[in-house]
Structure formats: C-alpha cells, structure tokens
Design an enzyme around this catalytic site. Structure first.
Site, mmCIF file in Angstrom:
data_model
loop_
_atom_site.group_PDB
_atom_site.id
_atom_site.type_symbol
_atom_site.label_atom_id
_atom_site.label_comp_id
_atom_site.label_asym_id
_atom_site.label_seq_id
_atom_site.Cartn_x
_atom_site.Cartn_y
_atom_site.Cartn_z
ATOM 1 N N ASN A 1 -5.338 7.130 -11.879
ATOM 2 C CA ASN A 1 -4.958 6.394 -10.670
ATOM 3 C C ASN A 1 -6.207 5.758 -10.077
ATOM 4 O O ASN A 1 -7.060 6.448 -9.534
ATOM 5 C CB ASN A 1 -4.306 7.364 -9.680
ATOM 6 C CG ASN A 1 -3.894 6.700 -8.373
ATOM 7 O OD1 ASN A 1 -4.350 5.623 -8.030
ATOM 8 N ND2 ASN A 1 -3.027 7.372 -7.628
ATOM 9 N N CYS B 1 -3.464 2.108 -2.227
ATOM 10 C CA CYS B 1 -2.866 1.745 -3.515
ATOM 11 C C CYS B 1 -1.961 0.522 -3.437
ATOM 12 O O CYS B 1 -1.589 -0.040 -4.472
ATOM 13 C CB CYS B 1 -2.089 2.936 -4.067
ATOM 14 S SG CYS B 1 -3.105 4.432 -4.216
ATOM 15 N N HIS C 1 1.925 0.289 -9.573
ATOM 16 C CA HIS C 1 0.709 1.062 -9.354
ATOM 17 C C HIS C 1 0.727 2.252 -10.292
ATOM 18 O O HIS C 1 1.723 2.981 -10.388
ATOM 19 C CB HIS C 1 0.646 1.504 -7.889
ATOM 20 C CG HIS C 1 -0.352 2.579 -7.629
ATOM 21 N ND1 HIS C 1 -1.666 2.490 -8.021
ATOM 22 C CD2 HIS C 1 -0.222 3.800 -7.027
ATOM 23 C CE1 HIS C 1 -2.304 3.587 -7.671
ATOM 24 N NE2 HIS C 1 -1.447 4.395 -7.070
#
Length: 332
Positions: A287, A116, A257
């Site tokens: 996500n 990420c 993020h």
C-alpha cells in the site's frame, strides 16, 4: 495560459520506486508474522522502503521526469504541479522542491493532502484549472514514504505499507477525456485510520503555555476500513459511471487504490467486472497511499496493456476518511 474553456486529456505517465525491498519473509524476522499470514490476508508479498538519505522530493521528481518524458513536452511547458502526499519532506510543502528538482521554472506548485484518495482528488483538482482555461499542462504526482510513519512492532499495520511515486501529465484539449468523477469525505470516521499529532505542554511564562510534539505512528482499525471500502467504493464508482452515462461493462480497466486484494475482489464482484480487467500490483509494492493508483497506471501503460482510447475507472479511499472515483479515457 489559455483563454478558453477546454477539455482534459491524459497524455503521459511515470513512476519511481526506491531500490530497497522488504519481503514478507524478511519482515517475519522483525515482527511476529509470516509470509502465509500476510499474503493470504492482503495479497502483498513485498514492499519498497526508503533508506536513510532517500527523500520524497527525489522520488516524486523522478516519477515526474518519467511522466514528462513520455510526452512531447519539456519541464518548461508545465504550468502547474499538484503533489498529492501525506508524508512531505517539509510540512510547509514539498511540491516546490519537486518543481525546482525537475526544472519546471514556469510552474506553480502546491501539496494536496488526502491520503490514499490523494491522487484521485489531485486529478479532479487539476482538471478544474484546465477546464476553466487557467492552465494548459498540469503534472499530478502521487507520492508517499509511509515507512517513515509505520510502527514496526505493530504487525496489523507494518505489513501493509510501502514507498513509491507515480505521476500523470494532463493537457488541455478539444474533447474532454475526464468523463466523470465523484469525491466524498466523512470526518466522523477519522479514528479508523490516522496519523495523529501528539503534543506536550511547554510552559513559556506565567499564564502562557504552548505545545511541542510530533506525529505518532499510523493506527488503523482494519475491520472498519474494510467494511467502509467494500460498501462505499462500489457506490462512488457507480455514481461516477452514472454521471458519464456509462455502465460498468464499458470500463476497459478498473484501477483501485492498492490496499488489500480482498477489497479489489469484492469491488469487482459488486460491479460484475472480470478479474482480467482489474489492475493489481500490490503483491510487489504494498500500500503506497497516494502513489498506488499512478504506479499501477504507469505499469499497465508501459507494458502496453492500457492503450489510447481505453476507458479507465479509478478509485482512491482511505484516511480522513475520504474516498472518490474518476473515469477517464487514456490518451490524446
């Protein structure tokens, strides 16, 4: 190739999603959960998931084409492609397949794996090639198909992740618009979030045994990852601002993020930033790992909210554990 030390500018963005979406209500038919349970804990309402036959290469290539189309460049002008991904089509690397798919015949291409944090790490890596005069036009892509590695019986993880790709074009210029950055890693916390390889013994001959296996599903200690994010992300953003000689109030947009709305809220509160300056689109994407920051960036650029000259602070954090931040000024 150029021969003088240069600054870095950010001149175009693009993104791409697969068609199929999976809502919280649909997911509740697969695993013991509900829309209320997911949305109140994460801020996520739906996510895109790749179907059979859809590839990371195709998705990343479309985001790349869209980013290049937003500039006055052609694929032949691209010198370097950095593909940030943890879910490649080929473990030997997928960036070269993307290079071929978009027709960037002059570009060298390689994968970068930092989960990420991958897009932030990719931007910082690309900037070094530009600043040293090695390359002039660099394409940085963040793309992941996390649905490939989700355990759809584990409601603590399967509700979080989605698929997507985003990209930016970076170019050499006279005035450096990458104003500051900071990158960190802590391998002692790897067990909090990983996608591990599991091997089985394969006897070959007397005294010689090798191994064959595969990667298992994503595992995560959500409580520890939350604690890590709300403490380390504000810290790394503050250090980045310090390097740039700026304060949090100088930021036009904060793009984190897109992991959990609670994390975004906690970081914004720590930096004393109003909610209207914090970019959030996780409700419709979930996500998407390395893709989450560039997808959000592209959405805000294309809707006219991010304008040339705006200062954008972005921070990625996740598996590794890794985390990092970069402060940039958008446009030529």
């Amino acid at each position: 190739m150029i021969n003088a030390v240069a600054g870095v500018s950010f001149i175009g963005s693009g993104s791409a999603q697969v068609e199929t979406t999976l809502s919280n209500e649909m997911l509740s038919r697969v695993v013991d959960t509900s829309d209320e349970w997911i949305s109140t804990r994460t801020g996520i309402s739906r996510r895109h998931v790749a179907n059979v036959g859809e590839s990371l290469t195709t998705l990343a290539a479309q985001a790349a084409k869209n980013a290049i189309a937003a500039t006055n460049l052609t694929p032949d002008d691209i010198d370097l492609i950095v593909l940030a991904t943890s879910t490649p089509d080929d473990l030997f690397g997928t960036a070269c397949q993307v290079q071929a798919a978009i027709g960037a015949t002059r570009a060298v291409a390689f994968d970068l794996t930092a989960a990420c944090s991958g897009f932030v790490f990719g931007v910082v890596t690309a900037a070094q090639f530009i600043r040293t005069g090695t390359y002039q036009n660099v394409l940085v892509i963040g793309a992941d198909l996390l649905s490939r590695w989700v355990d759809w019986e584990d409601r603590t993880t399967c509700v979080l992740f989605g698929d997507g790709a985003g990209a930016v074009v970076m170019q050499a210029c006279d005035r450096d618009r990458l104003l500051g950055f900071e990158m960190r890693s802590d391998g002692t916390m790897n067990g909090c979030l990983n996608l591990a390889y599991t091997a089985n013994a394969v006897p070959l001959t007397n005294g010689v045994t090798t191994q064959k296996g595969t990667f298992t599903a994503i595992t995560m200690n959500g409580r520890e990852v939350y604690r890590f994010a709300v403490s380390r992300v504000p810290e790394v953003l503050e250090k980045t601002l310090f390097h740039a000689g700026l304060a949090a109030n100088d930021i036009d947009w904060l793009i984190l993020h897109q992991a959990n709305q609670r994390i975004l809220d906690a970081v914004a509160k720590r930096l004393k930033l109003p909610n209207e300056r914090v970019v959030s689109n996780m409700a419709k994407h979930g996500n998407t790992s390395a893709a989450s920051i560039p997808i959000a960036l592209d959405e805000w650029v294309r809707t006219g909210q991010i304008q040339a000259g705006h200062k954008i602070a972005m921070s990625g954090f996740g598996a590794g554990l890794t985390w990092g931040a970069a402060l940039l000024e958008w446009g030529l």
